[in-house]
Design an enzyme around this catalytic site. Structure first.
Site, PDB file in Angstrom:
ATOM      1  N   ARG A 145       0.824  -1.217   0.000  1.00  0.00           N
ATOM      2  CA  ARG A 145       0.000   0.000   0.000  1.00  0.00           C
ATOM      3  C   ARG A 145       0.857   1.265   0.000  1.00  0.00           C
ATOM      4  NH1 ARG A 145      -5.524  -1.545   2.225  1.00  0.00           N
ATOM      5  NH2 ARG A 145      -5.975   0.638   2.490  1.00  0.00           N
ATOM      6  N   TYR A 148       0.804   4.304  -2.510  1.00  0.00           N
ATOM      7  CA  TYR A 148      -0.304   5.246  -2.326  1.00  0.00           C
ATOM      8  C   TYR A 148      -0.103   6.065  -1.052  1.00  0.00           C
ATOM      9  CZ  TYR A 148      -5.169   6.882  -2.018  1.00  0.00           C
ATOM     10  OH  TYR A 148      -6.299   7.649  -1.939  1.00  0.00           O
ATOM     11  N   GLU A 150       2.553   6.524   1.007  1.00  0.00           N
ATOM     12  CA  GLU A 150       3.746   7.384   1.071  1.00  0.00           C
ATOM     13  C   GLU A 150       3.724   8.445  -0.032  1.00  0.00           C
ATOM     14  OE1 GLU A 150       5.300   7.479   3.662  1.00  0.00           O
ATOM     15  OE2 GLU A 150       6.130   5.588   4.351  1.00  0.00           O
ATOM     16  N   LYS A 152       1.059   9.938  -1.074  1.00  0.00           N
ATOM     17  CA  LYS A 152       0.166  10.990  -0.569  1.00  0.00           C
ATOM     18  C   LYS A 152       0.812  11.760   0.580  1.00  0.00           C
ATOM     19  CE  LYS A 152      -3.702  10.607  -2.998  1.00  0.00           C
ATOM     20  NZ  LYS A 152      -4.349  11.718  -3.683  1.00  0.00           N
ATOM     21  N   VAL A 191     -17.441  -1.017  -0.898  1.00  0.00           N
ATOM     22  CA  VAL A 191     -18.855  -0.703  -1.148  1.00  0.00           C
ATOM     23  C   VAL A 191     -19.262  -1.181  -2.547  1.00  0.00           C
ATOM     24  CG1 VAL A 191     -20.557   1.144  -1.393  1.00  0.00           C
ATOM     25  CG2 VAL A 191     -18.898   1.223   0.483  1.00  0.00           C
ATOM     26  N   GLN A 212     -12.720  -5.592  10.954  1.00  0.00           N
ATOM     27  CA  GLN A 212     -12.064  -4.297  10.744  1.00  0.00           C
ATOM     28  C   GLN A 212     -13.134  -3.233  10.451  1.00  0.00           C
ATOM     29  OE1 GLN A 212     -12.150  -6.821   8.603  1.00  0.00           O
ATOM     30  NE2 GLN A 212     -11.559  -6.289   6.518  1.00  0.00           N
ATOM     31  N   ARG A 214     -14.477   0.729   9.050  1.00  0.00           N
ATOM     32  CA  ARG A 214     -14.316   1.915   8.209  1.00  0.00           C
ATOM     33  C   ARG A 214     -15.507   2.837   8.506  1.00  0.00           C
ATOM     34  NH1 ARG A 214     -10.229  -0.488   7.599  1.00  0.00           N
ATOM     35  NH2 ARG A 214      -9.044  -0.895   5.692  1.00  0.00           N
ATOM     36  N   ASP A 276      -3.622  -4.094   5.774  1.00  0.00           N
ATOM     37  CA  ASP A 276      -5.006  -3.590   5.774  1.00  0.00           C
ATOM     38  C   ASP A 276      -5.299  -2.955   7.141  1.00  0.00           C
ATOM     39  OD1 ASP A 276      -7.561  -4.397   3.845  1.00  0.00           O
ATOM     40  OD2 ASP A 276      -8.139  -3.990   5.919  1.00  0.00           O
ATOM     41  N   ARG A 280     -10.733   2.622  11.347  1.00  0.00           N
ATOM     42  CA  ARG A 280     -10.592   3.964  10.792  1.00  0.00           C
ATOM     43  C   ARG A 280     -11.849   4.778  11.068  1.00  0.00           C
ATOM     44  NH1 ARG A 280      -9.400   3.602   5.015  1.00  0.00           N
ATOM     45  NH2 ARG A 280      -7.243   3.121   5.445  1.00  0.00           N
TER      46      ARG A 280
HETATM   47  P1  NAD Z   1     -10.745   7.676  -9.117  1.00  0.00           P
HETATM   48  O1  NAD Z   1      -9.775   6.620  -9.439  1.00  0.00           O
HETATM   49  O2  NAD Z   1     -12.170   7.454  -9.498  1.00  0.00           O
HETATM   50  O3  NAD Z   1     -10.301   9.065  -9.734  1.00  0.00           O
HETATM   51  C1  NAD Z   1      -8.967   9.420  -9.957  1.00  0.00           C
HETATM   52  C2  NAD Z   1      -8.882  10.095 -11.303  1.00  0.00           C
HETATM   53  O4  NAD Z   1      -7.527  10.505 -11.538  1.00  0.00           O
HETATM   54  C3  NAD Z   1      -9.263   9.167 -12.455  1.00  0.00           C
HETATM   55  O5  NAD Z   1     -10.162   9.810 -13.313  1.00  0.00           O
HETATM   56  C4  NAD Z   1      -7.925   8.872 -13.138  1.00  0.00           C
HETATM   57  O6  NAD Z   1      -8.056   8.564 -14.502  1.00  0.00           O
HETATM   58  C5  NAD Z   1      -7.172  10.154 -12.863  1.00  0.00           C
HETATM   59  N1  NAD Z   1      -5.717  10.001 -12.917  1.00  0.00           N
HETATM   60  C6  NAD Z   1      -4.960   9.039 -12.331  1.00  0.00           C
HETATM   61  N2  NAD Z   1      -3.667   9.238 -12.593  1.00  0.00           N
HETATM   62  C7  NAD Z   1      -3.596  10.353 -13.375  1.00  0.00           C
HETATM   63  C8  NAD Z   1      -2.530  11.058 -13.985  1.00  0.00           C
HETATM   64  N3  NAD Z   1      -1.260  10.662 -13.834  1.00  0.00           N
HETATM   65  N4  NAD Z   1      -2.827  12.153 -14.734  1.00  0.00           N
HETATM   66  C9  NAD Z   1      -4.107  12.555 -14.888  1.00  0.00           C
HETATM   67  N5  NAD Z   1      -5.154  11.927 -14.336  1.00  0.00           N
HETATM   68  C10 NAD Z   1      -4.897  10.840 -13.577  1.00  0.00           C
HETATM   69  O7  NAD Z   1     -10.631   7.932  -7.552  1.00  0.00           O
HETATM   70  P2  NAD Z   1     -11.494   8.856  -6.598  1.00  0.00           P
HETATM   71  O8  NAD Z   1     -12.114   7.983  -5.582  1.00  0.00           O
HETATM   72  O9  NAD Z   1     -12.356   9.767  -7.379  1.00  0.00           O
HETATM   73  O10 NAD Z   1     -10.350   9.689  -5.864  1.00  0.00           O
HETATM   74  C11 NAD Z   1     -10.053  11.022  -6.235  1.00  0.00           C
HETATM   75  C12 NAD Z   1      -8.986  11.567  -5.307  1.00  0.00           C
HETATM   76  O11 NAD Z   1      -9.446  11.534  -3.958  1.00  0.00           O
HETATM   77  C13 NAD Z   1      -7.683  10.770  -5.344  1.00  0.00           C
HETATM   78  O12 NAD Z   1      -6.599  11.663  -5.246  1.00  0.00           O
HETATM   79  C14 NAD Z   1      -7.771   9.923  -4.096  1.00  0.00           C
HETATM   80  O13 NAD Z   1      -6.498   9.600  -3.603  1.00  0.00           O
HETATM   81  C15 NAD Z   1      -8.537  10.818  -3.146  1.00  0.00           C
HETATM   82  N6  NAD Z   1      -9.251  10.034  -2.126  1.00  0.00           N
HETATM   83  C16 NAD Z   1     -10.374   9.340  -2.431  1.00  0.00           C
HETATM   84  C17 NAD Z   1     -10.995   8.591  -1.443  1.00  0.00           C
HETATM   85  C18 NAD Z   1     -12.273   7.826  -1.705  1.00  0.00           C
HETATM   86  O14 NAD Z   1     -12.759   7.154  -0.785  1.00  0.00           O
HETATM   87  N7  NAD Z   1     -12.873   7.882  -2.853  1.00  0.00           N
HETATM   88  C19 NAD Z   1     -10.461   8.531  -0.149  1.00  0.00           C
HETATM   89  C20 NAD Z   1      -9.282   9.230   0.097  1.00  0.00           C
HETATM   90  C21 NAD Z   1      -8.692   9.999  -0.884  1.00  0.00           C
HETATM   91  N1  UDP Z   2     -12.842  -5.496   1.873  1.00  0.00           N
HETATM   92  C1  UDP Z   2     -13.523  -6.699   2.009  1.00  0.00           C
HETATM   93  N2  UDP Z   2     -14.038  -7.274   0.895  1.00  0.00           N
HETATM   94  C2  UDP Z   2     -13.936  -6.717  -0.342  1.00  0.00           C
HETATM   95  C3  UDP Z   2     -13.249  -5.487  -0.484  1.00  0.00           C
HETATM   96  C4  UDP Z   2     -12.697  -4.904   0.655  1.00  0.00           C
HETATM   97  O1  UDP Z   2     -13.653  -7.240   3.122  1.00  0.00           O
HETATM   98  O2  UDP Z   2     -14.465  -7.320  -1.312  1.00  0.00           O
HETATM   99  C5  UDP Z   2     -12.288  -4.857   3.068  1.00  0.00           C
HETATM  100  C6  UDP Z   2     -10.808  -4.451   2.979  1.00  0.00           C
HETATM  101  O3  UDP Z   2      -9.985  -5.529   3.347  1.00  0.00           O
HETATM  102  C7  UDP Z   2     -10.760  -3.294   3.954  1.00  0.00           C
HETATM  103  C8  UDP Z   2     -12.147  -2.645   3.853  1.00  0.00           C
HETATM  104  O4  UDP Z   2     -12.983  -3.638   3.257  1.00  0.00           O
HETATM  105  O5  UDP Z   2     -10.590  -3.785   5.262  1.00  0.00           O
HETATM  106  C9  UDP Z   2     -12.170  -1.385   2.993  1.00  0.00           C
HETATM  107  O6  UDP Z   2     -11.547  -1.676   1.771  1.00  0.00           O
HETATM  108  P1  UDP Z   2     -11.423  -0.600   0.596  1.00  0.00           P
HETATM  109  O7  UDP Z   2     -10.513  -1.184  -0.431  1.00  0.00           O
HETATM  110  O8  UDP Z   2     -12.777  -0.175   0.168  1.00  0.00           O
HETATM  111  O9  UDP Z   2     -10.782   0.682   1.291  1.00  0.00           O
HETATM  112  P2  UDP Z   2      -9.442   0.911   2.154  1.00  0.00           P
HETATM  113  O10 UDP Z   2      -8.928  -0.411   2.655  1.00  0.00           O
HETATM  114  O11 UDP Z   2      -8.504   1.574   1.225  1.00  0.00           O
HETATM  115  O12 UDP Z   2      -9.929   1.759   3.259  1.00  0.00           O
END
Ligand code: NAD
Ligand code: UDP
Length: 315
Positions: A145, A148, A150, A152, A191, A212, A214, A276, A280
């Site tokens: 992981r 992602y 590190e 970020k 989800v 676990q 979330r 994992d 959280r």
């Molecule tokens: P996502 O994968 O749906 O969207 C990311 C978008 O970035 C995509 O459209 C992808 O094509 C684009 N992308 C990736 N690498 C690129 C690059 N090098 N140049 C241009 N475009 C690029 O993910 P998301 O859930 O919409 O997440 C959006 C942001 O929010 C991300 O930075 C993610 O780390 C952050 N974030 C999301 C969540 C969540 O739960 N959804 C949680 C924490 C942080």
């Molecule tokens: N998870 C699970 N079954 C799945 C997908 C994910 O039990 O089919 C668990 C995963 O191991 C984690 C939690 O659900 O503990 C959230 O996973 P997700 O990938 O959505 O987010 P993140 O781990 O990045 O918070």
């Protein structure tokens, strides 16, 4: 007096969160420049905006410099689901680090604010619960992981150095697990996985024993918070936690999805992926005080919208 429309860059604008943010900005009367390389995003997410006179799409990889004229930058580009960010981990780190340097450079040249989408993953497998912004985290620097987490963390470092060194109006939001329509059905996040599995009558895959936790935030609540954060004064930098503090075990989520879809799917247990996080939950005191914001969508209501979306998408 009418508000002057701004030209706003949204990187990752074709992704799950980015496309909802584009909608929010267009609704506010702004012009949107959506930049995306379609690594995980899709045209489908922004299809309804393509003909809009205030929307423009540019296919571009943010690891390369970008020269445009805009008034604000939302830097969301980065794959976010473990399945996708682990497909090409080097590119994931490059996107967070080089992409953020490029966007900060743009913000510096134009003297404009930039909001960086950070993540609860900067806390790793947290030893402090719930997580406050003061907690420095517990992150494995060399695990699967880490590209992602590190990446970020380094992006946050860069924002704060540009703030100190160049007086850039940088703003960092730490986003906790967010869900809703426009998630990809195959992105492996919990989800989307559970809903698609339930709708297709397949087994619901619980990793580990499902104990676990979330805390799940509905996309509309999240977007409102980052919109508010961008419009705070210059010296408001964050980092600020954005999420829904209602915490659930993964097993509870599975049971709720089965109940709400009326599915006959059975739970099956699969190995827990390494690193994992066990728990959280965001402490959102800062967001409440600073943005006068808190999430209003309960899990059941948000899941209902998301289930409806996937019903149409996968049929
Ligand atoms: P996502 O994968 O749906 O969207 C990311 C978008 O970035 C995509 O459209 C992808 O094509 C684009 N992308 C990736 N690498 C690129 C690059 N090098 N140049 C241009 N475009 C690029 O993910 P998301 O859930 O919409 O997440 C959006 C942001 O929010 C991300 O930075 C993610 O780390 C952050 N974030 C999301 C969540 C969540 O739960 N959804 C949680 C924490 C942080
Ligand atoms: N998870 C699970 N079954 C799945 C997908 C994910 O039990 O089919 C668990 C995963 O191991 C984690 C939690 O659900 O503990 C959230 O996973 P997700 O990938 O959505 O987010 P993140 O781990 O990045 O918070």
């Amino acid at each position: 007096m009418s508000r002057k429309s701004k030209r706003i860059l949204v990187t990752g604008g074709a992704g799950f969160l980015g496309s909802h943010l584009c909608d929010r900005l267009i609704a506010a009367g702004d012009e949107v420049l959506c930049v995306d390389n379609f690594f995980t995003g899709s045209r489908q997410n922004i299809a309804h905006l393509l003909q809009h006179p205030r929307f423009e799409l540019l296919r571009h990889d943010v690891t390369f410099p970008l020269f445009v004229e805009v008034d604000q930058i939302f830097n969301l580009a980065c794959p976010a689901s473990p399945v996708f960010y682990q497909k090409d981990p080097v590119q994931t780190t490059k996107t967070s680090v080089m992409g953020t340097i490029n966007m900060l450079g743009l913000a510096k040249r134009l003297h404009i604010p930039i909001l960086q989408a950070s993540t609860s993953e900067v806390y790793g497998d947290p030893n402090v619960h719930p997580q406050t912004e003061e907690y420095w985290g517990n992150v494995n620097p060399i695990g699967i992981r880490s590209c992602y987490d590190e990446g970020k963390r380094c992006a946050e470092t860069l924002v704060f150095d540009y703030v100190r060194q160049n007086n850039v109006a940088g703003k960092v939001v730490r986003i906790f697990n967010t869900y809703g329509p426009r998630m990809q059905p195959d992105d492996g996040r919990v989800v989307s996985n559970f809903i698609v599995q339930a709708l297709q009558g397949r087994h619901i895959t619980l990793y580990g024993d499902g104990s676990q936790t979330r805390s799940f935030c509905y996309v509309e609540d999240l977007i409102e918070a980052i919109f508010l954060m961008m419009n705070t004064p210059h010296d408001v930098t964050g980092p600020i936690n954005i999420g829904n503090p209602n915490e659930f075990t993964i097993r509870q989520l599975a049971e709720l999805v089965i109940e709400m879809t009326g599915s006959k799917s059975k739970l099956v247990f699969e190995p827990l992926p390494s690193d994992d996080p066990r728990q959280r939950q965001p402490d959102i005191s800062k967001a409440r005080a600073l943005l006068k914001w808190e999430p209003t969508t309960q899990l059941q209501a948000g899941l209902a919208q998301t289930i409806e979306y996937f019903k149409h998408m996968i049929n």
